[in-house]
Design a protein around this motif. Structure first.
Motif, PDB file in Angstrom:
ATOM      1  N   TYR A   8      -2.877  27.442 -47.546  1.00  0.00           N
ATOM      2  CA  TYR A   8      -4.171  26.785 -47.374  1.00  0.00           C
ATOM      3  C   TYR A   8      -4.353  26.419 -45.901  1.00  0.00           C
ATOM      4  O   TYR A   8      -3.467  26.642 -45.086  1.00  0.00           O
ATOM      5  CB  TYR A   8      -4.270  25.558 -48.276  1.00  0.00           C
ATOM      6  N   GLN A  29      -5.918  16.617 -36.914  1.00  0.00           N
ATOM      7  CA  GLN A  29      -4.528  16.710 -37.309  1.00  0.00           C
ATOM      8  C   GLN A  29      -3.697  17.581 -36.362  1.00  0.00           C
ATOM      9  O   GLN A  29      -2.527  17.806 -36.622  1.00  0.00           O
ATOM     10  CB  GLN A  29      -4.447  17.286 -38.727  1.00  0.00           C
TER      11      GLN A  29
ATOM     12  N   TYR B 231       0.146  11.170 -52.050  1.00  0.00           N
ATOM     13  CA  TYR B 231      -0.940  11.521 -52.960  1.00  0.00           C
ATOM     14  C   TYR B 231      -0.267  12.282 -54.096  1.00  0.00           C
ATOM     15  O   TYR B 231       0.285  13.364 -53.883  1.00  0.00           O
ATOM     16  CB  TYR B 231      -1.959  12.391 -52.228  1.00  0.00           C
ATOM     17  N   GLN B 238       1.280  18.933 -48.805  1.00  0.00           N
ATOM     18  CA  GLN B 238      -0.118  18.517 -48.879  1.00  0.00           C
ATOM     19  C   GLN B 238      -0.225  17.050 -49.279  1.00  0.00           C
ATOM     20  O   GLN B 238      -1.163  16.354 -48.897  1.00  0.00           O
ATOM     21  CB  GLN B 238      -0.854  19.408 -49.894  1.00  0.00           C
ATOM     22  N   PHE B 241      -0.829  14.398 -46.452  1.00  0.00           N
ATOM     23  CA  PHE B 241      -1.990  14.332 -45.564  1.00  0.00           C
ATOM     24  C   PHE B 241      -3.335  14.341 -46.271  1.00  0.00           C
ATOM     25  O   PHE B 241      -4.361  14.260 -45.618  1.00  0.00           O
ATOM     26  CB  PHE B 241      -1.945  15.496 -44.556  1.00  0.00           C
ATOM     27  N   TYR B 242      -3.328  14.468 -47.586  1.00  0.00           N
ATOM     28  CA  TYR B 242      -4.627  14.505 -48.270  1.00  0.00           C
ATOM     29  C   TYR B 242      -5.149  13.088 -48.367  1.00  0.00           C
ATOM     30  O   TYR B 242      -4.897  12.372 -49.326  1.00  0.00           O
ATOM     31  CB  TYR B 242      -4.474  15.151 -49.644  1.00  0.00           C
ATOM     32  N   SER B 243      -5.872  12.687 -47.356  1.00  0.00           N
ATOM     33  CA  SER B 243      -6.208  11.277 -47.210  1.00  0.00           C
ATOM     34  C   SER B 243      -7.706  11.100 -47.052  1.00  0.00           C
ATOM     35  O   SER B 243      -8.420  12.003 -46.641  1.00  0.00           O
ATOM     36  CB  SER B 243      -5.491  10.736 -45.980  1.00  0.00           C
ATOM     37  N   SER B 247      -6.110  11.112 -41.390  1.00  0.00           N
ATOM     38  CA  SER B 247      -4.812  11.422 -41.988  1.00  0.00           C
ATOM     39  C   SER B 247      -3.653  11.153 -41.035  1.00  0.00           C
ATOM     40  O   SER B 247      -2.499  11.169 -41.439  1.00  0.00           O
ATOM     41  CB  SER B 247      -4.777  12.885 -42.414  1.00  0.00           C
TER      42      SER B 247
END
Lengths: 94, 592
Positions: A8, A29, B231, B238, B241-243, B247
């Protein structure tokens, strides 16, 4: 680079990319790298992409599509069999 | 500067006012300081890129709010006692926030609007009026528009504005004011001299530079401690950082303050990941609790079944479901049911409001809705939230100027969390306003041997993991994943003493067992190495303070299964952590 296979994150269409550096400059990021010899961005740390998709809207050439991980698609009710790039699905289905 | 120091340091900057963190608080501090005194030299250190950074990029930069304050302008008789009663006031946060600071916040909360309007953010509607939104209905539901029995909307305590370009305009204004911006630079250490802050070191994750800044005053305006929990619905990495906000918020500003000797408090009341499955709870993407009702499997609407069970009771800021209606630790009926948020019958207003909010969030909010075929066509989201958090934890402010326990070191924004929802713009304004006057009579501080040693330590800390030769190279992301899962499993919502003790011991052990083997092969990875060390320190404080507070307060924020009741011996008592000789020590202090 971390030794993890990630499927991804930003997908750059190198044919459309004009090398403006926006994605490299603005990614919150720091996911992108910069290849000076090719004058083109690279995706160095896709595993750290949080799918914010700012690169998509900052790219003047619409050359980036952020691929969404499977878990998110399924939980959000988006069928991978119908997966389209965002540019294909701008119109809300009536 | 000594030759030795010159070899260590790539760049030295002298400045009047150093701002660490370029989110809403940092930008507002810079703008107000410059407006009051245009000759002030301001330096802003930003971990990301100023144009797109801070938690405002992810959530809610479309309003300025003060929950529960419905009267504008405030009456002359407005007092600390009145302030305590506001929705996120002292009374409702179970005495865990300082009433004087609460009052300061309330009397200043609209001041940033003038600057925002000045730099071109559209605060007013086309007819010149501001749009207000009330955040509660008869003391219950938060977020959605509510009307009284006559069909009249309740008075507002939130100003809605068109903030989709808020961060872009704020950053443009900061550049325009000739603020020196250091992008991609992460705070390493605050330099101190006899209990006074005199500068800082920063590390540039692109160039690898170590930058030393000599500053008369410093404000830490960095992000909230968000990376203590994973998360839980997606795999590594993942899950890191899925914030919903920025992030990159690792809490590095908070640890920088800790390492400099400042007091950190309320760490048991921590932000946890608040999610509905498939999306985190950014208002547009999740929608749950904001615009669309949550339903039980038998068709009951939660807000009708539990009209009083929401944040009014528990305090807090973000209302995902089992936080808003029934914390899962208190209501297994909800935990054992399937909750869904259905949008099929959403009104046009609700859909419009959802799009309005989505447009101010990370672009992924809109993207998700588009890909799913628009809100009305979406499959119902499973509304399972883990638990939400409060922003009352972080750097402790000692006075109304937001000064910390270290002289000339201030704190604004999420890192200093005060009431739930940190009022970043307001506190940024307060600090900028105060510092602009303060620096007039100050001389540039000088560095002596102590400061040189502090810079040396900083240099050692930053660069030693680079290409480190160790028999096992510890990957910073993997270690972060380990620590966050440790918190999830052994601290979490259902806190009990034996598990908390294990967490504390394990985290302390990690500092000896794993941290010295952390390895990076690039400057970017060095940044992650620094972050995970911050996360470990913060985790220790979180677990240890959770263990100390043997009561439950505002569950599920701090829910001790072994002490389920609130205990009056903890009223008005905050647990303060600070570092002495490299070790974190904990004290109890009165809140006020």
């Amino acid at each position: 680079m971390y030794n993890i296979k990630i499927n991804y994150g930003p997908d750059i269409n190198t044919k459309l990319c004009s090398g403006c550096k926006n994605c490299y400059q603005y990614c919150p990021q720091d996911v992108f790298g910069w290849d000076e010899s090719q004058k083109a961005p690279t995706v160095l740390y896709p595993g750290e992409c949080d799918m914010c998709c700012f690169c998509e809207i900052m790219c003047p050439e619409v050359a980036i599509d952020v691929k969404i991980p499977l878990h998110n698609l399924l939980d959000f009710g988006i069928a991978p069999v119908n997966y389209k790039k965002i540019s294909d699905s701008f119109e809300e289905k009536k | 500067m000594s030759t030795e120091l010159e070899q260590m340091v790539d760049r030295t900057i002298n400045t009047d006012f150093l701002i660490i963190g370029g989110g809403l608080a940092g930008c507002m501090a810079a703008l107000q300081a410059k407006r009051k005194n245009k000759n002030i030299d301001v330096t802003l250190m930003e971990k990301s890129s100023l144009e797109i950074s801070g938690s405002a990029i992810g959530l809610k930069d479309f309003h300025i709010e003060q929950h529960g304050m419905i009267e504008h302008p405030l009456p002359d008789s407005f007092s600390i006692e009145e302030a305590k009663k506001s929705l996120f006031g002292v009374d409702r946060l179970k005495g865990m926030v300082n009433a004087r600071l609460q009052y300061t916040e309330l009397i200043n909360w609209l001041k940033p609007l003038a600057i925002m309007e000045d730099i071109g953010i559209q605060i007013r509607e086309d007819d010149g009026f501001m749009k207000g939104l009330q955040t509660y209905r008869k003391g219950t539901v938060w977020g959605r528009t509510a009307y009284d029995e006559n069909g009249k909307p309740y008075p507002s305590d939130m100003v809605l504005y068109r903030g989709s370009d808020l961060k872009a305009k704020l950053s443009a204004a900061v550049y325009n004011d000739n603020v020196r911006v250091l992008n991609r630079t992460m705070i390493c250490n605050i330099l101190t001299k006899n209990g006074t802050a005199v500068g800082a070191t920063g590390f540039n994750m692109r160039t690898g530079e170590l930058i030393v800044i000599n500053a008369k005053t410093i404000v830490i305006a960095s992000g909230r401690v968000t990376r203590l929990y994973p998360y839980p619905h997606v795999p590594y990495p993942q899950n890191l950082f899925y914030s919903v906000g920025f992030s990159g918020n690792s809490g590095c500003g908070v640890t920088a303050a800790l390492n400099a000797g400042a007091k950190i408090h309320n760490m048991e009341f921590i932000w946890m990941y608040s999610v509905s499955r498939g999306s985190n709870i950014s208002s547009g993407t999740g929608g749950t609790g904001w615009f669309f009702p949550l339903m039980k499997s038998n068709g009951e609407l939660l807000e009708e079944k539990y009209p009083e069970r929401n944040m009014m009771q528990h305090g807090g800021n973000i209302p995902p479901i089992n936080y808003q209606y029934a914390p899962n630790c208190q209501n297994p009926e909800i935990e054992r049911d399937l909750l869904t948020s259905t949008k099929a019958n959403a009104t046009d207003d609700e859909v419009a409001a959802m799009y309005f909010c989505s447009a101010t969030e990370k672009p992924r909010s809109l993207k998700f809705h588009m890909m799913a075929g628009g809100p009305r066509n979406e499959r119902p989201l499973q509304g399972l939230a883990l638990c939400a958090g409060l922003t009352i934890n972080g750097i402790k402010r000692e006075n109304e100027q937001a000064e910390t326990s270290i002289k000339n070191l201030f704190a604004a924004g999420d890192c200093a969390g005060h009431t739930a929802g940190c009022r970043a713009l307001t506190w940024g304004w307060i600090v900028g306003d105060y510092v602009a006057d303060l620096i007039k009579d100050m001389d540039q501080p000088s560095f002596g041997n102590t400061q040189v040693n502090q810079i040396k330590a900083s240099n050692e800390r930053v660069y030693s993991p680079l290409n480190r030769q160790s028999s096992y190279a510890v990957n910073p992301l993997e270690l972060e994943d380990y620590v966050r899962n440790l918190n999830h499993e052994f601290v979490g919502v259902h806190k009990i003493a034996p598990r908390l003790k294990y967490a504390v011991e394990q985290i302390r052990w990690l500092k000896e067992a794993a941290v010295p083997a952390l390895t990076a092969t690039s400057y970017h990875e060095l940044m992650r190495v620094l972050e995970v060390q911050d996360i470990i320190e913060l985790s220790e404080m979180h677990a240890q303070t959770s263990l100390m507070r043997d009561e439950s307060r505002m569950p599920p924020i701090h829910n001790r299964d072994d002490y389920p009741e609130q205990d009056s011996k903890w009223d008005n008592v905050t647990i303060v952590a600070r570092k002495v000789d490299g070790k974190i020590v904990y004290d109890k202090e009165p809140v006020n």
